[in-house]
Design an enzyme around this catalytic site. Structure first.
Site, PDB file in Angstrom:
ATOM      1  CG  ASP A 113      -1.894  -1.090   1.329  1.00  0.00           C
ATOM      2  OD1 ASP A 113      -1.642  -2.152   0.750  1.00  0.00           O
ATOM      3  OD2 ASP A 113      -2.922  -0.905   2.000  1.00  0.00           O
TER       4      ASP A 113
ATOM      5  CG  HIS B 215      -3.429   3.892   1.679  1.00  0.00           C
ATOM      6  ND1 HIS B 215      -4.708   3.909   1.148  1.00  0.00           N
ATOM      7  CD2 HIS B 215      -3.270   2.661   2.229  1.00  0.00           C
ATOM      8  CE1 HIS B 215      -5.288   2.739   1.382  1.00  0.00           C
ATOM      9  NE2 HIS B 215      -4.435   1.965   2.028  1.00  0.00           N
TER      10      HIS B 215
ATOM     11  CG  ASP C 274      -5.447  -0.260  -0.813  1.00  0.00           C
ATOM     12  OD1 ASP C 274      -6.276  -0.524  -1.710  1.00  0.00           O
ATOM     13  OD2 ASP C 274      -5.662  -0.506   0.389  1.00  0.00           O
TER      14      ASP C 274
ATOM     15  CG  ASN D 160      -9.389  -2.519   0.078  1.00  0.00           C
ATOM     16  OD1 ASN D 160      -8.164  -2.465   0.043  1.00  0.00           O
ATOM     17  ND2 ASN D 160     -10.083  -2.057   1.100  1.00  0.00           N
ATOM     18  CG  HIS D 161      -8.612   2.131  -0.201  1.00  0.00           C
ATOM     19  ND1 HIS D 161      -9.158   3.222   0.427  1.00  0.00           N
ATOM     20  CD2 HIS D 161      -8.434   1.197   0.759  1.00  0.00           C
ATOM     21  CE1 HIS D 161      -9.291   2.962   1.720  1.00  0.00           C
ATOM     22  NE2 HIS D 161      -8.863   1.738   1.945  1.00  0.00           N
TER      23      HIS D 161
ATOM     24  CG  HIS E 237      -4.994  -4.912  -1.964  1.00  0.00           C
ATOM     25  ND1 HIS E 237      -3.977  -4.028  -1.691  1.00  0.00           N
ATOM     26  CD2 HIS E 237      -5.968  -4.657  -1.053  1.00  0.00           C
ATOM     27  CE1 HIS E 237      -4.335  -3.264  -0.665  1.00  0.00           C
ATOM     28  NE2 HIS E 237      -5.532  -3.628  -0.264  1.00  0.00           N
TER      29      HIS E 237
ATOM     30  CG  HIS F   9      -6.105  -5.788   2.524  1.00  0.00           C
ATOM     31  ND1 HIS F   9      -6.852  -4.650   2.287  1.00  0.00           N
ATOM     32  CD2 HIS F   9      -6.990  -6.733   2.981  1.00  0.00           C
ATOM     33  CE1 HIS F   9      -8.126  -4.910   2.586  1.00  0.00           C
ATOM     34  NE2 HIS F   9      -8.225  -6.153   3.007  1.00  0.00           N
TER      35      HIS F   9
END
Length: 313
Positions: free
Chosen positions: A61, A63, A89, A121-122, A171, A245
């Site tokens: 990730d 982010h 992500d 998932n984002h 992920h 994740h």
């Protein structure tokens, strides 16, 4: 104008855009639109289980922590010198989701064989409306157009990758609906991440200390035990499942007797968790090395203007 000079112009423009993005300066809405159209053509041809050759550096990730992504490239090597695989992500939570995802997509268009970008998932319409990317696009562009362009593109991101037929990268985790990699190869990924079912599970599930399948506290996906990982790896002739994740304090964390590893590449997650980040280098001989890193030095970070929900994905 000949074909060669047109290609040269496109390459020059992309190089300029990458250089601009490396300075954390966003592209114009029109540039984003054109870039995502090119990316879509490349991603359409990739598999749900995208093959990747070693050597490769596997990342978790990000982010929206752009300065830490720049630090990752300083430590791991520039793309295309280093072959990269990112496990999703890219957006939400951090302050620079726009610049982060635009840079990764620009690198994909410029060097399609040297960077693989999976879906997390984002990378979804619903999640980004809650956790920051939608609001950031509105703030930086004055409308939701760029958010729509990117979330439409996310539907095309591959779901998983397979490094040298041995390391399965994704992920989230496994699914009770999926026994083989061929099961994954056969589904239509070009859609919003569903609320349930195999595609959802790949992006939402987590390994667990308990055996078998469990109900996930996240409200999507499942937890899966060592027995599940071992069976999946055996059935598909895999050595390792690499996934992201979950926040892990050392940047990486082994589970299931080294059958599963979690990689997290956002140091001091949300600018307050105090964790290290890491990347996993897989060499020509399929040996692997974790490189840990701390947050990049920061100047003039914006204050958080609106608290997003404390829901760690």
């Amino acid at each position: 104008m000949g074909a060669n000079s047109m290609i040269a112009d496109v390459t020059h423009d992309l190089n300029e855009q990458i250089s601009q993005l490396m300075q954390c300066k966003p592209l114009s809405e029109q540039q984003v639109k054109e870039l995502c159209e090119k990316a879509k053509e490349i991603l359409m041809d990739e598999s749900n289980v995208q093959p990747v050759k070693s050597p490769v550096t596997i990342c978790g990730d990000i982010h929206g922590q752009f300065h830490d992504l720049a630090e990752l490239f300083r430590i791991g090597g520039k793309c295309p010198d280093t072959n990269y695989l990112f496990m999703g992500d890219y957006v939400d939570r951090g302050y620079y989701s726009v610049e982060t995802v635009t840079l990764l997509v620009a690198l994909k268009v410029r060097y399609p064989q040297r960077i693989t970008i999976l879906r997390g998932n984002h990378e979804s319409r619903q999640i980004t409306q809650v956790y920051g990317f939608y609001d950031e696009c509105l703030r930086k562009y004055g409308s939701a157009n760029v958010w729509k362009i990117f979330t439409d593109l996310f539907d095309f991101f591959p779901l998983t990758a397979l490094v040298e037929s041995e390391i399965f990268c994704l992920h989230g985790g496994l699914s009770p609906s999926i026994e083989t990699l061929d099961n994954i190869r056969n589904f239509d990924r070009v859609q919003e991440v569903p609320h349930e079912g195999p595609m959802c599970d790949l992006l939402w599930s987590d390994p667990d200390d308990r055996c078998g399948w469990g109900i996930s506290p996240r409200g999507a996906g499942y937890t899966f035990g060592q027995d599940i990982s071992e069976q999946f790896n055996h059935t598909n002739s895999l050595k390792l499942i690499a996934r992201a994740h979950q926040l892990v304090m050392d940047g990486f964390n082994w589970a299931h007797e080294q059958k599963v590893v979690t990689i997290f590449s956002a140091p001091n997650y949300c600018y307050r968790c105090g964790n290290m980040a890491s990347i996993l280098e897989v060499d020509d001989c399929k040996g692997h090395t974790f490189i840990q890193f701390e947050p990049a030095p920061r100047r003039g970070e914006p204050d958080v203007t609106r608290r997003t929900p404390d829901y760690f994905l």
